[in-house]
Design a protein around this motif. Structure first.
Motif, mmCIF file in Angstrom:
data_model
loop_
_atom_site.group_PDB
_atom_site.id
_atom_site.type_symbol
_atom_site.label_atom_id
_atom_site.label_comp_id
_atom_site.label_asym_id
_atom_site.label_seq_id
_atom_site.Cartn_x
_atom_site.Cartn_y
_atom_site.Cartn_z
ATOM 1 N N PRO A 80 13.491 35.741 35.071
ATOM 2 C CA PRO A 80 14.438 36.544 34.294
ATOM 3 C C PRO A 80 13.737 37.690 33.570
ATOM 4 C CG PRO A 80 14.874 34.209 33.995
ATOM 5 C CD PRO A 80 13.584 34.312 34.748
ATOM 6 N N GLY A 81 14.287 38.873 33.715
ATOM 7 C CA GLY A 81 13.700 40.037 33.082
ATOM 8 C C GLY A 81 12.985 40.955 34.045
ATOM 9 N N VAL A 82 12.598 40.432 35.220
ATOM 10 C CA VAL A 82 11.962 41.264 36.239
ATOM 11 C C VAL A 82 13.053 41.913 37.082
ATOM 12 C CG1 VAL A 82 10.483 41.319 38.274
ATOM 13 C CG2 VAL A 82 9.831 39.919 36.304
ATOM 14 N N TYR A 83 13.090 43.236 37.053
ATOM 15 C CA TYR A 83 14.121 43.982 37.769
ATOM 16 C C TYR A 83 13.661 44.344 39.180
ATOM 17 C CZ TYR A 83 17.502 47.686 38.793
ATOM 18 O OH TYR A 83 18.474 48.462 39.379
ATOM 19 N N GLU A 84 12.450 44.829 39.299
ATOM 20 C CA GLU A 84 11.853 45.152 40.592
ATOM 21 C C GLU A 84 10.378 44.777 40.547
ATOM 22 O OE1 GLU A 84 14.072 48.905 42.588
ATOM 23 O OE2 GLU A 84 12.741 49.380 40.918
ATOM 24 N N ALA A 85 9.815 44.525 41.725
ATOM 25 C CA ALA A 85 8.398 44.174 41.780
ATOM 26 C C ALA A 85 7.810 44.566 43.127
ATOM 27 C CB ALA A 85 8.199 42.681 41.543
ATOM 28 N N ALA A 86 6.570 44.993 43.103
ATOM 29 C CA ALA A 86 5.804 45.274 44.319
ATOM 30 C C ALA A 86 4.379 44.805 44.096
ATOM 31 C CB ALA A 86 5.827 46.767 44.643
ATOM 32 N N VAL A 87 3.798 44.181 45.114
ATOM 33 C CA VAL A 87 2.456 43.608 44.987
ATOM 34 C C VAL A 87 1.544 44.206 46.050
ATOM 35 C CG1 VAL A 87 1.094 41.484 45.111
ATOM 36 C CG2 VAL A 87 3.349 41.460 44.013
ATOM 37 N N ILE A 88 0.348 44.562 45.650
ATOM 38 C CA ILE A 88 -0.676 45.039 46.587
ATOM 39 C C ILE A 88 -1.972 44.284 46.318
ATOM 40 C CG2 ILE A 88 0.351 47.349 46.721
ATOM 41 C CD1 ILE A 88 -2.012 48.309 44.930
ATOM 42 N N GLY A 89 -2.892 44.370 47.262
ATOM 43 C CA GLY A 89 -4.215 43.807 47.068
ATOM 44 C C GLY A 89 -5.163 44.851 46.507
ATOM 45 N N VAL A 90 -5.977 44.460 45.546
ATOM 46 C CA VAL A 90 -6.977 45.367 44.973
ATOM 47 C C VAL A 90 -8.352 44.706 45.104
ATOM 48 C CG1 VAL A 90 -5.346 46.429 43.374
ATOM 49 C CG2 VAL A 90 -6.657 44.432 42.636
ATOM 50 N N PRO A 91 -9.404 45.502 45.209
ATOM 51 C CA PRO A 91 -10.746 44.938 45.426
ATOM 52 C C PRO A 91 -11.178 43.996 44.303
ATOM 53 C CG PRO A 91 -10.730 47.302 45.852
ATOM 54 C CD PRO A 91 -9.425 46.977 45.196
ATOM 55 N N ASP A 92 -11.869 42.938 44.701
ATOM 56 C CA ASP A 92 -12.430 41.987 43.740
ATOM 57 C C ASP A 92 -13.777 41.537 44.292
ATOM 58 O OD1 ASP A 92 -11.884 39.998 41.350
ATOM 59 O OD2 ASP A 92 -12.638 38.778 43.009
ATOM 60 N N GLU A 93 -14.803 41.574 43.458
ATOM 61 C CA GLU A 93 -16.163 41.279 43.919
ATOM 62 C C GLU A 93 -16.293 39.874 44.480
ATOM 63 O OE1 GLU A 93 -19.108 42.290 41.075
ATOM 64 O OE2 GLU A 93 -20.738 41.304 42.148
ATOM 65 N N ARG A 94 -15.627 38.913 43.874
ATOM 66 C CA ARG A 94 -15.772 37.517 44.310
ATOM 67 C C ARG A 94 -14.793 37.134 45.409
ATOM 68 N NH1 ARG A 94 -14.074 32.255 42.920
ATOM 69 N NH2 ARG A 94 -12.495 33.072 41.509
ATOM 70 N N MET A 95 -13.537 37.543 45.270
ATOM 71 C CA MET A 95 -12.485 37.098 46.181
ATOM 72 C C MET A 95 -12.222 38.067 47.337
ATOM 73 S SD MET A 95 -11.525 34.207 44.885
ATOM 74 C CE MET A 95 -9.889 33.849 45.534
ATOM 75 N N GLY A 96 -12.854 39.220 47.325
ATOM 76 C CA GLY A 96 -12.565 40.229 48.341
ATOM 77 C C GLY A 96 -11.419 41.122 47.897
ATOM 78 N N GLU A 97 -10.260 40.529 47.735
ATOM 79 C CA GLU A 97 -9.091 41.201 47.195
ATOM 80 C C GLU A 97 -8.299 40.205 46.363
ATOM 81 O OE1 GLU A 97 -7.172 44.347 50.155
ATOM 82 O OE2 GLU A 97 -7.787 42.547 51.245
#
Length: 515
Positions: free
Chosen positions: A438-455
């Protein structure tokens, strides 16, 4: 060249006959020869049948890498059943969805493990879910008896002489076209899809992997890759079964424990994500362990620098480092060969294997065709038809190029999927979950670089009018509802998401400002 049988019961029978006294599995204090593994698999199948599990029934396995997983999977096949692996990182909600969709006749589940009781999580998330048979694997020694739950050792007492005889009849009736497993993979629709494979496909890709890695009965194979994934299952213990190699499953990754096992057990085959090898190379106590028996490494799921390949060969004694490419719908489609040089390994994912044809289609999409393309998606003919065209080409959603030698280089992804810690993450699934908050109207997710996990994931969120959600609240919600590798690590609030004329979110614009 390994001449492989077309079913796991036939492969196990052959292994038990050809080298009955050779160790099949070493798992801590438990060691099983191929003859003993055969006996346990047959007994497990007998108990399934005595418990009312029919031929063709689906058996879900929600447990980490231990010998129990191997016995349960091969035992399910021996009883004529279908294996349904469940990601150990899944929440109770995610696991319940899979168990319900396959109408599982049985669930093999770990007890208290790493401070979490998955059966409790499952029952809390889906109290209405009914599974006729639940077999619990007690690893911690602290599990308390539960009504309707049979512990592992007790389950073997359920079988009878009649059910044992029936198990052998069923195992002989399993043929190449029998469905062997349903592996679930997230899709761009936001809901996981069940990928069906036949025994002939399971055995063919495993045999091809074993041949390319030159796996032999003299090898000791440390399997860090989880059994719920094709890498640990089909390119893992099934390949070892075909080659007569010894498997050492690892339930929890710990770099120093890996080095100790490699040294003490003379490990020769060690596949895994590039971060595993990097962690070993950079460990301050690496010199304390004898790593000289290492022979073959197989990696993927992230770029592999040439320098890393060279260090693996010079400092860790690997004779060959191989890369491979595949997906759940095709398992292993390309693979390097042991004679390939470090530059080839670093800049490609190898060439076609396991009977696959490869071509580059529209928008440079990688297309695959061959006998080892999946049978289809569970109960979803529409999605199957969209993924496999009328000419039999599997549309992977990945972008790549083929060189004049037939080696494939993955250059991009048509889909929005990114890889976090070696696991594929599909943003649409996370976005669908975010919209439930509740409260989230729109959402978009992308991957961003991370030293340990890759993204790792970053969520761009548009809040509804009058809403005051914090980044911490959104991340916490996702961690509660999704596996840890799926949950976004950061949130950026925005007044609007960039869209094109048709209304599609322009994720390229989000990626451009991700830093």
């Amino acid at each position: 060249m390994i001449e492989g049988p077309s079913t796991t019961p036939a492969a196990l029978t052959r292994a038990a006959e050809n080298h009955p006294d050779r160790l099949a599995i070493i798992d801590g204090d438990c060691s099983l020869t191929f003859a003993q593994l055969h006996e346990q698999v047959e007994a497990f199948a007998s108990s399934l049948i005595a418990s009312g599990v029919e031929a063709g029934a689906r058996v879900a396995i929600w447990s980490p890498n231990t010998y129990h997983w191997i016995v349960a999977a091969l035992g399910t096949h021996w009883a004529g059943g279908v294996v349904v692996p469940i990601n150990t990182r899944y929440t109770g909600t995610e696991a319940a969805d899979i168990i319900d969709r396959v109408h599982a006749a049985a669930l093999v589940v770990v007890g208290d493990f790493l401070g979490t009781d998955r059966l409790d999580r499952l029952q809390e998330s889906a109290p209405e879910l009914q599974v006729p048979l639940i077999v619990r694997i007690p690893l911690s020694g602290t599990d308390q008896p539960k009504p309707g739950v049979t512990d592992w050792d007790e389950f073997f007492d359920v079988g009878t002489a009649a059910s044992r005889a029936e198990a052998d009849i069923r195992s002989a009736a399993v043929d190449a076209e029998s469905v062997s497993d349903i592996l679930f993979t997230s899709g761009t629709t936001g809901r996981s899809k069940g990928v069906l494979s036949a025994h002939r496909q399971l055995m063919s890709v495993a045999q091809s992997w074993a041949e390319n890695a030159a796996l032999t009965a003299e090898d000791n194979y440390l399997i860090i890759n989880p059994f719920f994934h094709s890498f640990g299952y089909k390119a893992g213990f099934v390949t070892a079964l075909l080659a007569g190699a010894t498997v050492l499953p690892m339930a929890v990754f710990d770099v120093e424990a890996v080095m100790a096992i490699v040294s003490e057990q003379r490990i020769s085959v060690l596949p895994g994500a590039p971060t595993i090898y990097q962690s070993i190379l950079d460990h301050p106590r690496r010199a304390d362990y004898d790593m000289s028996n290492l022979r073959i490494a197989v990696t993927g799921a992230a770029p592999v620098p040439v320098a890393l390949v060279e260090r693996m060969q010079s400092e860790l004694s690997f004779d060959a480092v191989l890369t491979a490419y595949g997906q759940t719908e095709a398992v292993v489609a390309t693979m390097c060969r042991i004679e390939d040089d470090p530059v080839t390994v670093s800049t490609s994912s190898g060439r076609a294997t396991a009977g696959f044809e490869i071509r580059i289609g529209e928008h440079d999409e990688i297309l695959l065709r061959g006998p080892n393309v999946m049978l289809g998606y569970l109960d979803d003919p529409e999605a199957t038809a969209k993924t496999i065209d009328s000419d039999g080409w599997l549309h992977t959603g990945d972008v790549g190029v083929l060189d004049d030698r037939g080696y494939l280089d993955i250059t991009d992804r048509l889909k929005d999927m990114y890889i976090s810690g070696g696991f594929n993450v599909y943003p649409a699934e996370i976005e669908a979950m975010l919209l439930r908050l509740p409260g989230v109207y729109e959402a978009a997710v992308i991957g961003v670089p991370d030293e340990r996990m890759g993204e790792v994931g970053r969520a761009y969120v548009v809040l509804g009018p009058g809403t005051d959600l914090s980044e911490e609240a959104i991340v916490s919600f996702c961690k509660d509802k999704l596996a840890g590798f799926k949950a976004p690590r950061s949130v950026q609030f925005t007044e609007a998401l960039p869209r094109n004329a048709s209304g599609k979110v322009l994720k390229n614009e989000l990626r451009e400002k991700k830093s």
